[in-house]
Scaffold this motif. Structure first.
Motif, PDB file in Angstrom:
ATOM      1  N   LEU A  94       0.831  -1.207   0.000  1.00  0.00           N
ATOM      2  CA  LEU A  94       0.000   0.000   0.000  1.00  0.00           C
ATOM      3  C   LEU A  94       0.866   1.258   0.000  1.00  0.00           C
ATOM      4  O   LEU A  94       0.527   2.255  -0.655  1.00  0.00           O
ATOM      5  CB  LEU A  94      -0.936   0.000   1.205  1.00  0.00           C
ATOM      6  N   ALA A  95       1.979   1.218   0.711  1.00  0.00           N
ATOM      7  CA  ALA A  95       2.903   2.356   0.728  1.00  0.00           C
ATOM      8  C   ALA A  95       3.525   2.563  -0.649  1.00  0.00           C
ATOM      9  O   ALA A  95       3.702   3.698  -1.103  1.00  0.00           O
ATOM     10  CB  ALA A  95       3.987   2.137   1.774  1.00  0.00           C
ATOM     11  N   ALA A 105       1.351   9.322  -5.792  1.00  0.00           N
ATOM     12  CA  ALA A 105       1.728  10.655  -5.321  1.00  0.00           C
ATOM     13  C   ALA A 105       2.720  11.301  -6.285  1.00  0.00           C
ATOM     14  O   ALA A 105       2.662  12.512  -6.531  1.00  0.00           O
ATOM     15  CB  ALA A 105       2.331  10.565  -3.923  1.00  0.00           C
ATOM     16  N   GLU A 106       3.618  10.518  -6.845  1.00  0.00           N
ATOM     17  CA  GLU A 106       4.628  11.052  -7.758  1.00  0.00           C
ATOM     18  C   GLU A 106       4.015  11.572  -9.052  1.00  0.00           C
ATOM     19  O   GLU A 106       4.355  12.662  -9.516  1.00  0.00           O
ATOM     20  CB  GLU A 106       5.680   9.985  -8.050  1.00  0.00           C
ATOM     21  N   ILE A 107       3.110  10.813  -9.660  1.00  0.00           N
ATOM     22  CA  ILE A 107       2.499  11.274 -10.911  1.00  0.00           C
ATOM     23  C   ILE A 107       1.575  12.464 -10.652  1.00  0.00           C
ATOM     24  O   ILE A 107       1.550  13.424 -11.413  1.00  0.00           O
ATOM     25  CB  ILE A 107       1.743  10.138 -11.631  1.00  0.00           C
ATOM     26  N   SER A 163      -8.861   1.106  -2.099  1.00  0.00           N
ATOM     27  CA  SER A 163      -9.817   1.604  -1.112  1.00  0.00           C
ATOM     28  C   SER A 163      -9.214   1.660   0.289  1.00  0.00           C
ATOM     29  O   SER A 163      -9.750   2.317   1.182  1.00  0.00           O
ATOM     30  CB  SER A 163     -11.065   0.715  -1.099  1.00  0.00           C
ATOM     31  N   LYS A 164      -8.076   0.980   0.486  1.00  0.00           N
ATOM     32  CA  LYS A 164      -7.423   0.969   1.787  1.00  0.00           C
ATOM     33  C   LYS A 164      -6.458   2.143   1.971  1.00  0.00           C
ATOM     34  O   LYS A 164      -5.906   2.324   3.054  1.00  0.00           O
ATOM     35  CB  LYS A 164      -6.671  -0.344   1.986  1.00  0.00           C
ATOM     36  N   VAL A 165      -6.251   2.901   0.899  1.00  0.00           N
ATOM     37  CA  VAL A 165      -5.346   4.052   0.973  1.00  0.00           C
ATOM     38  C   VAL A 165      -6.189   5.309   0.808  1.00  0.00           C
ATOM     39  O   VAL A 165      -6.441   5.775  -0.307  1.00  0.00           O
ATOM     40  CB  VAL A 165      -4.251   3.997  -0.115  1.00  0.00           C
ATOM     41  N   VAL A 203      -7.570   9.155  -2.808  1.00  0.00           N
ATOM     42  CA  VAL A 203      -8.713   9.938  -3.276  1.00  0.00           C
ATOM     43  C   VAL A 203      -8.345  11.415  -3.332  1.00  0.00           C
ATOM     44  O   VAL A 203      -8.612  12.102  -4.324  1.00  0.00           O
ATOM     45  CB  VAL A 203      -9.935   9.720  -2.369  1.00  0.00           C
ATOM     46  N   ASP A 204      -7.713  11.918  -2.285  1.00  0.00           N
ATOM     47  CA  ASP A 204      -7.317  13.329  -2.250  1.00  0.00           C
ATOM     48  C   ASP A 204      -6.245  13.625  -3.309  1.00  0.00           C
ATOM     49  O   ASP A 204      -6.285  14.662  -3.968  1.00  0.00           O
ATOM     50  CB  ASP A 204      -6.779  13.699  -0.868  1.00  0.00           C
ATOM     51  N   LEU A 205      -5.292  12.718  -3.461  1.00  0.00           N
ATOM     52  CA  LEU A 205      -4.228  12.912  -4.446  1.00  0.00           C
ATOM     53  C   LEU A 205      -4.807  13.051  -5.841  1.00  0.00           C
ATOM     54  O   LEU A 205      -4.435  13.947  -6.608  1.00  0.00           O
ATOM     55  CB  LEU A 205      -3.254  11.733  -4.408  1.00  0.00           C
ATOM     56  N   ASN A 206      -5.694  12.152  -6.191  1.00  0.00           N
ATOM     57  CA  ASN A 206      -6.244  12.159  -7.542  1.00  0.00           C
ATOM     58  C   ASN A 206      -7.236  13.295  -7.755  1.00  0.00           C
ATOM     59  O   ASN A 206      -7.320  13.850  -8.847  1.00  0.00           O
ATOM     60  CB  ASN A 206      -6.880  10.802  -7.843  1.00  0.00           C
ATOM     61  N   SER A 207      -7.959  13.640  -6.715  1.00  0.00           N
ATOM     62  CA  SER A 207      -8.901  14.750  -6.833  1.00  0.00           C
ATOM     63  C   SER A 207      -8.174  16.055  -7.111  1.00  0.00           C
ATOM     64  O   SER A 207      -8.635  16.878  -7.914  1.00  0.00           O
ATOM     65  CB  SER A 207      -9.727  14.884  -5.547  1.00  0.00           C
TER      66      SER A 207
END
Length: 219
Positions: free
Chosen positions: A68-69, A76-78, A129-131, A135-139
């Motif tokens: 998951l990490a 997060a990088e993209i 769904s466990k991370v 959701v915030d990163l992609n939003s």
């Protein structure tokens, strides 16, 4: 030393811990990308890092948490790369083109990201769904696209019947296919999609395709 300031040994320990964690994530990324979640082995990751299996569990808790990490860092990088586009100071067309180019460059430079996305899709994205942070990163990244698209729609440059997710899908599809299907495409058609001599042409093709589609229908 001022109150609350960390001592030099403490700073060194934190720095070493950060390096160790990064080293583990780098190796784990390659292992999960190459072997998939089921095939990846923590023992192998430990053997290829400057640490032990016990330390991997100390830093991450277990195989699933490590995976998951890895997944979180890859996204997060993209997303961070996409957010570097200065949408506000570019015309809508230039902003969309730049976002497409940044995605193109990132996917090409990070083939392990492509593999990880494939691994996660093969598992029906059950781990995402466990991370919660994904959701915030992609939003936030979609927000960058939305801002550029909305400005172009307001001034009449872009068609009104498209949203940011449509554009994101279009860009991602081209960039993902080019890297993920390189070998099968080459075997079938004898063309290497990552041939350096064709790189600029494909990069321009992507931006032209997206901007062309966004142009007002009927023009």
């Amino acid at each position: 030393m001022s109150p609350g300031a960390a001592s030099e040994p403490e700073v060194d320990r934190r720095r070493d811990a950060g390096r160790t964690r990064t080293d583990i994530l780098d190796v784990a990324t390659r292992e999960f990308a190459d072997q998939g979640y089921s095939g990846a082995r923590v023992d192998e990751i430990a053997a290829r890092t400057r640490t032990t299996k016990r330390m991997i569990y100390y830093y991450f808790g277990g195989k699933e948490q490590l995976y998951l990490a890895v997944l979180e860092r890859a996204y997060a990088e993209i997303r961070a790369a996409e957010r570097t586009v200065d949408v506000e100071h570019l015309t809508p067309v230039a902003a969309i083109r730049r976002i497409a180019e940044v995605t193109f460059d990132h996917h090409e430079a990070h083939p392990t990201f492509i593999k990880l996305v494939g691994v996660e899709n093969s598992q029906q994205a059950k781990n995402m769904s466990k991370v919660a942070r994904l959701v915030d990163l992609n939003s936030s990244a979609i927000g960058v696209l939305h801002d550029a698209l909305a400005r172009g729609q307001r001034d009449g440059t872009f068609r009104a019947d498209v949203d940011a997710l449509d554009v994101h899908m279009m860009i991602s599809a081209f960039c993902f296919f080019r890297v993920a299907n390189r070998h099968t495409f080459g075997a079938l058609f004898g063309r290497d999609l990552l041939d350096p001599s064709a790189r600029d042409r494909y990069r321009t093709m992507l931006a032209d395709m997206v901007v062309g589609y966004l142009g007002r229908s009927g023009d």
